[in-house]
Design a protein around this motif. Structure first.
Motif, short mmCIF file in Angstrom:
data_model
loop_
_atom_site.label_atom_id
_atom_site.label_comp_id
_atom_site.label_asym_id
_atom_site.label_seq_id
_atom_site.Cartn_x
_atom_site.Cartn_y
_atom_site.Cartn_z
N LEU A 25 0.90 -1.08 -0.02
CA LEU A 25 0.12 -0.04 -0.08
C LEU A 25 0.95 1.36 0.15
CD1 LEU A 25 -2.76 -1.03 2.64
CD2 LEU A 25 -2.81 -1.36 0.14
N PRO A 26 0.68 2.21 -0.87
CA PRO A 26 1.51 3.30 -0.99
C PRO A 26 1.71 4.23 0.23
CG PRO A 26 -0.17 3.35 -2.68
CD PRO A 26 -0.61 2.10 -1.77
N GLY A 27 0.55 4.49 1.06
CA GLY A 27 0.78 5.31 2.37
C GLY A 27 1.63 4.31 3.38
N ALA A 28 1.09 3.14 3.32
CA ALA A 28 2.21 2.30 4.35
C ALA A 28 3.53 2.23 3.88
CB ALA A 28 1.39 0.75 4.14
N LYS A 29 3.92 1.92 2.58
CA LYS A 29 5.29 2.03 2.12
C LYS A 29 6.16 3.17 2.75
CE LYS A 29 5.51 -0.87 -2.18
NZ LYS A 29 5.69 -0.52 -3.77
N ALA A 30 5.61 4.45 2.54
CA ALA A 30 6.07 5.62 3.12
C ALA A 30 6.53 5.52 4.50
CB ALA A 30 5.47 6.60 2.83
N LYS A 31 5.53 5.05 5.24
CA LYS A 31 5.65 4.76 6.78
C LYS A 31 6.78 3.83 6.98
CE LYS A 31 1.85 7.01 8.89
NZ LYS A 31 1.35 7.62 7.95
N ILE A 70 -0.64 2.44 10.51
CA ILE A 70 -1.04 2.37 9.33
C ILE A 70 -2.44 2.11 9.25
CG2 ILE A 70 -0.62 0.93 7.30
CD1 ILE A 70 2.35 0.95 7.99
N ASP A 73 -4.81 4.98 9.74
CA ASP A 73 -4.67 5.79 8.58
C ASP A 73 -5.68 5.29 7.45
OD1 ASP A 73 -2.53 7.47 9.62
OD2 ASP A 73 -1.18 6.37 8.50
N LEU A 74 -5.92 3.96 7.30
CA LEU A 74 -6.66 3.29 6.39
C LEU A 74 -8.11 3.55 6.57
CD1 LEU A 74 -4.83 -0.25 5.70
CD2 LEU A 74 -5.00 1.78 4.18
N GLN A 77 -8.91 7.00 5.51
CA GLN A 77 -9.14 7.03 4.15
C GLN A 77 -10.43 6.53 3.58
OE1 GLN A 77 -5.76 5.09 2.45
NE2 GLN A 77 -4.26 6.32 3.84
N ASP A 103 2.39 13.86 15.16
CA ASP A 103 2.30 13.02 13.86
C ASP A 103 3.01 11.82 14.15
OD1 ASP A 103 5.14 13.73 13.94
OD2 ASP A 103 4.95 15.31 12.50
#
Length: 293
Positions: A25-31, A70, A73-74, A77, A103
């Protein structure tokens, strides 16, 4: 609109393989990438690896915080938001993140320092008790200088914490159906954590907190608040004070909460909530697939 609370589990809920479905998942990858920069090791690799290593405080706490964050966040979303948040021990950090108090990076740096300090403690013992006379237990704890009620989870399940000899002495004086020694390095949530707590407090003091966007029920004090200074003060007390989870469960209906979603691995908290406040609707979100549309 059903009033919902989000709750986040702590140490003991970790499981090998947790978070595997979040990797792409894109957001998860960044985290996960940011977490690796901060921690110096990979959360996904740790979670897919050795159970013994994952169960070590130093690694367990950051892994749980990252994966729970994460999943929170989902949830957002998909348009889901809580009215109240709470977390069990380490889970309180994810609850504060979910409430907008700090944050993701700030929370992870706090958890990293906390896990290092707690992992370095020794000379304590924690024992989970199931099936006991609460009045008898509380009386014996009152007479003991070196044992405290570390986790008050429900009427039938608690964790005591203290010096090993004092813990053994107390166990010899009470009737208990089942006593399980926890595989932890120190006497967490007890005065024996005072030196670690003092060191952590200096780190915490320099961290900026914002007022929460929703009510937070803290481990050290289950009364709801959104005030940044109060939340920081309560978090500072958490290492040496007991987790008042039973009271948090009882407070949820008082706040008008009708549904509780446990966000993170396992079903420990929903199990405890069911015992304490049986009329609440319960749901678990341990994977991305379980996030409701």
């Amino acid at each position: 609109m059903i009033k919902t609370a989000w709750v986040f589990p702590g140490q003991g809920s970790q499981a090998v393989g947790m978070g595997a479905d979040l990797l792409e998942l894109p957001g998860a990858k960044a985290k996960f990438s940011l977490a690796e920069q901060i921690l110096g090791w990979s959360v996904p690799q740790l979670c897919q690896g050795d159970e013994e290593k994952l169960s070590r405080t130093l690694y367990t706490q950051p892994c749980l915080y990252v994966i729970e964050s994460i999943l929170a966040d989902l949830m957002r979303q998909k348009g889901h938001y809580p009215a109240v948040v709470a977390g069990h021990s380490l889970g309180e950090y994810t609850a504060l993140y979910a409430a907008g108090v700090f944050d993701f990076e700030t929370g992870l740096r706090l958890v990293k320092r906390r896990s290092e300090l707690m992992d370095n403690t020794s000379g304590g013992q924690m024992v989970a008790l199931m099936g006991f006379d609460r009045q008898q237990l509380e009386l014996q704890i009152q007479y003991s200088q070196d044992v405290v009620l570390a986790n008050d989870n429900s009427d039938g399940q608690v964790v005591i914490s203290g010096k090993p000899a004092a813990v053994e002495g107390l166990l010899a004086k009470i009737k208990v159906k089942r006593a399980v020694k926890l595989n932890l390095s120190g006497a967490f949530h007890s005065p024996l954590m005072a030196s670690a707590a003092t060191e952590f407090q200096q780190f915490l003091k320099a961290t900026r907190f914002s007022d929460a966007k929703v009510f937070v029920l803290s481990n050290a004090e289950p009364a709801p608040t959104t005030n940044a200074a109060t939340l920081k003060q309560r978090l500072a007390q958490q290492m040496t004070k007991g987790v008042r989870w039973r009271e948090i469960c009882l407070q949820l209906p008082q706040e008008g909460v009708e549904k509780v979603i446990e966000i993170g691995p396992g079903k420990v908290l929903t199990g405890l909530i069911k015992r304490n406040s049986p009329d609440l609707e319960l749901e678990n979100v341990s994977t991305a697939a379980q996030v409701p549309n």
